[in-house]
Every structure is written in C-alpha cells, then in structure tokens.
Design an enzyme around this catalytic site. Structure first.
Site, PDB file in Angstrom:
ATOM      1  N   ARG A 105       0.779  -1.118  -0.072  1.00  0.00           N
ATOM      2  CA  ARG A 105      -0.156  -0.136   0.016  1.00  0.00           C
ATOM      3  C   ARG A 105       0.803   1.354   0.146  1.00  0.00           C
ATOM      4  NH1 ARG A 105      -4.981   1.751  -1.416  1.00  0.00           N
ATOM      5  NH2 ARG A 105      -6.162   2.812   0.107  1.00  0.00           N
ATOM      6  N   THR A 391      -9.206   0.280  -9.605  1.00  0.00           N
ATOM      7  CA  THR A 391      -8.756  -0.998  -8.938  1.00  0.00           C
ATOM      8  C   THR A 391      -9.038  -2.159  -9.951  1.00  0.00           C
ATOM      9  OG1 THR A 391      -9.316   0.100  -6.825  1.00  0.00           O
ATOM     10  CG2 THR A 391      -8.561  -2.488  -6.944  1.00  0.00           C
ATOM     11  N   THR A 409      -4.132  -1.363  -7.354  1.00  0.00           N
ATOM     12  CA  THR A 409      -4.951  -0.121  -7.494  1.00  0.00           C
ATOM     13  C   THR A 409      -4.057   1.458  -7.590  1.00  0.00           C
ATOM     14  OG1 THR A 409      -6.931   1.322  -6.629  1.00  0.00           O
ATOM     15  CG2 THR A 409      -5.233   0.333  -4.959  1.00  0.00           C
ATOM     16  N   ASP A 431      -7.834   8.210  -0.032  1.00  0.00           N
ATOM     17  CA  ASP A 431      -8.514   7.156   0.784  1.00  0.00           C
ATOM     18  C   ASP A 431      -8.347   7.421   2.307  1.00  0.00           C
ATOM     19  OD1 ASP A 431      -9.448   5.687  -1.264  1.00  0.00           O
ATOM     20  OD2 ASP A 431      -8.021   3.899  -1.243  1.00  0.00           O
ATOM     21  N   SER A 455      -7.691   0.615   3.355  1.00  0.00           N
ATOM     22  CA  SER A 455      -8.339   0.326   1.855  1.00  0.00           C
ATOM     23  C   SER A 455      -9.279  -0.764   2.223  1.00  0.00           C
ATOM     24  CB  SER A 455      -7.240  -0.430   1.152  1.00  0.00           C
ATOM     25  OG  SER A 455      -7.648  -1.027  -0.013  1.00  0.00           O
ATOM     26  N   SER A 456     -10.202  -0.946   1.011  1.00  0.00           N
ATOM     27  CA  SER A 456     -11.270  -1.783   1.057  1.00  0.00           C
ATOM     28  C   SER A 456     -10.871  -3.124   0.333  1.00  0.00           C
ATOM     29  CB  SER A 456     -12.595  -1.466   0.350  1.00  0.00           C
ATOM     30  OG  SER A 456     -13.129  -0.102   1.041  1.00  0.00           O
ATOM     31  N   GLY A 477     -13.517  -2.057  -6.860  1.00  0.00           N
ATOM     32  CA  GLY A 477     -14.753  -1.424  -6.904  1.00  0.00           C
ATOM     33  C   GLY A 477     -14.894  -0.822  -5.565  1.00  0.00           C
ATOM     34  N   GLY A 478     -13.658  -0.052  -5.195  1.00  0.00           N
ATOM     35  CA  GLY A 478     -13.825   0.678  -3.856  1.00  0.00           C
ATOM     36  C   GLY A 478     -14.611   0.130  -2.522  1.00  0.00           C
TER      37      GLY A 478
END
Length: 571
Positions: A105, A391, A409, A431, A455-456, A477-478
């Site tokens: 990340r 992403t 992403t 984010d 993050s998701s 997709g967030g």
C-alpha cells in the site's frame, strides 16, 4: 456469457477449465511442490493481462511470477485502474493452508499533516479538487511488493516477467470499449498530463476511438529499465527523482513529496487474517486494509441463519446480508487504519463469541433501528471519505497448487492524472479520511506522514473442510469490494453455485442505513419486499469487477465478472 482465453486466442467457452492429476501434500513453506494440476490458471480483468500471466506459467513460472507479469501487463492495457504507479495487497498460499500476506500500500510523504484535505476554514476539500494533482499521490508500492514476493517465491528471472508488458507497450494493444469509455468519462484526469494526452487522446481532445492501436514507447522504456535494474530503478535514481519532482510541483501545500520519501518505501509482510465460516477456512488481507475484517465479520455474523435453504432468489436472504453488512461496516469505519500508527483490534473484531453476539442483533423479520460499532472506542471517531475506484484484481493458481490473490490499484480512474515514465501515478491519499477528528476524538484513518491509507481491498483464499485450497477470489470497486467478495463466497459456499454464476450474482451494498441495490439486477424486483422489512432502498450503478479461480473435482475452473472484460486463461 463468460469469456475465456486459451493459448492466447480469444474464444467463447462457458468457463476456462484446467485439468488435474492426483493431489499431493505440500511442504510447510510456500515452495514448488509435486505436480497437482495439469495446468495452472490466471483470472484477470483484461484478457491481454491474463494471457501475459499464462505465458509465464507456460515458461515454468510460479504463481508469484505469473501474478507479477499480470500486474505489469495491466499497467499497459488497463491504465485507468492499476499498475506500477499504485500499490496493493497480495496473498500467497499453498494448497496445505500456509498463507503469506504482503502489503504494498502507498504511503503519504513524511511531511504530510492531518489537515492535508481540509481548507482554511477546516472544511473537507471537494473530492475532485483533492484528487487531481500532487496532493493525492502516495509513494507507489507495486514494484517493491513485486520484488519482495519474487525474491521469496519466484522461479523465473525478474527480467523475464517484464517481457509480455514490454511487448504490449512497444507493439501496441487495441483500445477496447471499456478503455475508451473510461478515457471519455474521466477526461479531466486522464488528459490532465500532456504526456498522457499524447498517448490516449486525439488532436481534438477526444478519447481515441475504440479499435485504435495504442502504443506507449515511454512505458516500454521504463519497463526495460526496471527489468534490468530491479526495484532500485524505481525507488532510486532518475525515475524516483522525476516522480518526487513532478508530484511536488503539483502539490499546492502540506507535505510535498521528496526523493527520500520515494527511496524510503518498504513493502511489508503482514500477519494473515483468517477465520472459520461454517466448515471453511477463509483468509484475507488485514490492516491497513479493511478487507478481511469486513468480509469475515459479514459472513460469520450470518452463521445463525440457513442461507442455503433461503437461496439467491429470496428477499429474506438479501435482507440478512444487508443487515450483517451494516454491522460489519460500523466496526470498519471506526477501527480500521494503518496498524503502524493506530491500534487495530483485529482479534477482538473477529472473535467468534463477539461475532455471534453481533449476529444475534440481526432480525429475520425487520431491520435494526440503529447500528453502531460493537466495541468501546472512547478516543476514536468514525471516519468517512471516498475510496478507490481505479482498481483491478487478479488470481493465479499454478500447476503445483500454489496460489496468488492480488488486488492492485491507483485509486480513482487514472489516479491523480500525473504521468511519469508512461504510467499514471495514484491518488491513493484520498483514501484517508478528509476530516482528521470529530468532537475532540481522532479518526483512525486520518492523514499522517509515512502512513498508509485504509483500503477496502480483499484478496481472499478459501480452504475446504479437508484443508485443501478450494477458491481464490477478489474484486475491484472501492468500498463495494468486501460485499462483492462476500456475495461470491456465499454464492459458492452456501448456494453451491458454479464460479461463473457466483460472480454474476447481483450486488447489494449496505454500509449504513441505506441499502444500495445494483441497477438492472434482479434485486430491483425485491425492492418492495426489502422496503416492507424496513429498509431504505436506493438503486445504484456500482463499479463492479470480480475475478476468481476454483478447484472443482480436481480441476481448475475460473472466470471473470460478466460486467467486465475479465477472463480466465488456462496455462
């Protein structure tokens, strides 16, 4: 109809299937093992990228090798969504259940402050103002993540993994409808940088038409340099200097990026996060992602209900799923952040007794009046903010039964709009929660120097009752990523659907008090029933894109989301 690629040629099949020989027990560590499958498989959001990974498998590469090649190829053919200008999370595993969790990340510049995304009056900046330009860019982590994973589990040379992407960038690829639509829809960002405009847009400023052959010689040169120099070619020297200089020049205030920020990036191995759901062991990505805790909590909270008996056509089943999502997302918003900066109570959030208590709050005949986080947090405030939409997820299982599940992403479509070396830089820092505190309590996901935004992303692995690898899945997709993964898992594990049918299931997204149902799906017909149960329902278009590979009767069966261009490719 699902789409498949076999031996590099596009051809329509119901599914891509790779045969299997007798299974074997893998060693304790992730490593080459006795042959398990006759052929490996790659599932990715773009057929050219999936084929790049499959090429590496054919050359004798590992699942890790193929995943890296897929990520590099996506940089070329899916510039709106992923690539080396961003970062992500990677799960590596063997068939025996040994899981490694890698964090690539992006990080905020060291000089970034909690007020990075608020104006002079303390109000959050408009999203588009925050996104475009240098303020939103985090230090990219994809190459660092790839290098560490390759050092641990690669079998082919580092340079070999770059060759499919180099060829795509140099010789060109055909612009698809999805690519064209992304360029047209997001021109404010996609065409922000003159270097990008020259590649993807015409002299009239319009996105190049569908069917245009896109060549990116600058990106080919960058890839060739990285193939030769390794990660130092990205984090040190001319490219690192260009990234820092260009981002700093477009950062109006608050913590400009420096070469030291780029050089200091470190991809980290994190503890894998696993839980039992019914008779299955499910593992996903822990903090700074909220993927594991949200997916696993949503599932385990539902164990007291017979989803199998209800089935996918039952409004009652989708009601229960919506209510469990509300509980899981309430915990997610309060507690999840970068564990290097804030304590994240993962064990407490996934404690089976705790989740049973949370699940007992779900009522079969009506909605819960109010949903709040279930653990005490007197010093934390709920954080809110937009999340990644640019992403991609891809899955690999190799012949030896080793698996890679990787979500990569650049955040929004075309990231920050800044291009360096032929690739877009992320806008991952948006984010973070824009507001750093509420009523005197800090937000766990506030901006801090060197910190990774929440993050998701939820790369996920499933092991069956026999302890063998069963299903590898993930989504883009967030903030809908956990619910996309959850519905695929319920589809396979509870509703016994084949992988293509599970990925085609509709998506219901209920992070708070409104249930969002996928526009054009069969859930729209269930709105009256959901409303009668007390839900406030909204029809919404969602950025949905899931990829998966499953082991079925000793064969690998894979597919991509029917809403996307995704495919599965056999070795």
């Amino acid at each position: 109809m699902s789409r498949s690629l076999t031996l590099g040629l596009l051809a329509p099949f119901a599914l891509t299937v790779a045969g299997c020989a007798a299974t074997s027990t893998l060693p304790a560590k992730i490593a080459p093992a006795p042959a398990v499958f006759d052929a490996g498989m790659v599932s990715a959001a773009d057929p050219r990228a999936a084929e790049a990974g499959a090429q590496i498998l054919r050359q004798g590469g590992s699942a890790t090798d193929a995943a890296i090649a897929t990520m590099l190829a996506l940089t070329v053919v899916e510039p709106q969504s992923s690539g080396i200008g961003g970062g992500g999370f990677l799960l590596l595993a063997d068939e025996a259940g040994n899981v490694e969790s890698w964090d690539g990340r992006e990080t905020a510049p060291q000089a970034a402050t909690p007020s990075r995304f608020v104006d002079a009056s303390g109000q959050p900046l408009p999203f588009r103002t925050a996104v475009v330009g240098g303020r939103s860019v985090g230090v990219p982590g994809a190459i660092a993540l790839a290098a560490k994973a390759h050092a641990a589990h690669g079998t082919l040379s580092w340079a070999a993994l770059f060759q499919p992407a180099i060829k795509l960038a140099r010789d060109g690829f055909v612009l698809s409808r999805r690519g064209h639509d992304s360029l047209a829809r997001s021109a404010e960002t996609g065409a922000h940088d003159p270097e990008a405009r020259a590649i993807y847009y015409g002299a009239d400023g319009q996105a190049l038409p569908i069917g245009t052959t896109i060549r990116n010689p600058e990106l080919a040169s960058t890839m060739e340099m990285l193939a030769a120099k390794g990660p130092d070619g990205f984090y040190k020297g001319e490219l690192a200097r260009e990234i820092a200089t260009k981002v700093a020049a477009e950062t109006p205030a608050d913590g400009k990026m420096t070469e030291a920020d780029v050089a200091g990036f470190d991809a980290k191995q994190r503890p894998g996060v696993c839980a039992k759901y019914r008779v299955y062991k499910i593992c996903s990505m822990g903090p700074p992602s909220s993927g594991a805790t949200t997916v696993l909590a949503t599932l385990v909270q539902l164990e007291g209900f017979d989803l199998s008996a209800l089935g996918p056509d039952s409004p009652a089943a989708w009601h229960l799923i919506a209510e469990s999502q509300r509980l899981a997302y309430a915990d997610r918003e309060l507690f999840l952040g970068d564990p290097d900066f804030v304590p994240v109570p993962v064990d407490a959030l996934l404690d089976p007794a705790y989740l049973r208590r949370r699940g007992a709050l779900i009522l079969a005949d009506r909605t819960m009046t109010k949903v709040v986080a279930g653990l005490p947090a007197p010093q934390l405030a709920r954080g809110e903010g937009p999340e990644e939409h640019g992403t991609s997820h891809f899955v690999v299982i190799d012949r030896q039964g080793n698996a890679a599940s990787w979500t990569n992403t650049i955040e929004s479509a075309f990231g920050s709009g800044i291009m360096v070396g032929g690739f877009y830089l992320n806008n991952e820092l948006t984010d973070f929660s824009f507001v750093p505190e509420k009523d005197g309590a800090i937000v766990a996901n506030r901006v801090q120097g060197g910190k990774r935004p929440r993050s998701s992303m939820a790369p996920t692995l499933v092991y069956g009752p026999d302890g063998k690898l069963l299903f590898v899945v993930g989504a883009a997709g967030g903030a809908t990523i956990p619910v996309q993964v959850t519905r695929a898992l319920i589809g396979v594990l509870d509703w016994k659907l084949p992988v293509d049918k599970a990925l085609a299931l509709p998506v219901l997204y209920s992070p708070a008090d409104t249930v969002n149902v996928e526009k054009g799906s069969k859930l729209e017909a269930m709105i009256p029933a959901l409303t009668a149960l007390g839900h406030a329902v909204k029809v919404a278009e969602m950025p949905l894109k899931t990829n998966a590979v499953m082991v079925v009767d000793g064969h690998l069966v894979g597919d991509g989301d029917p809403r996307s261009e995704g495919v599965a490719v056999a070795q």
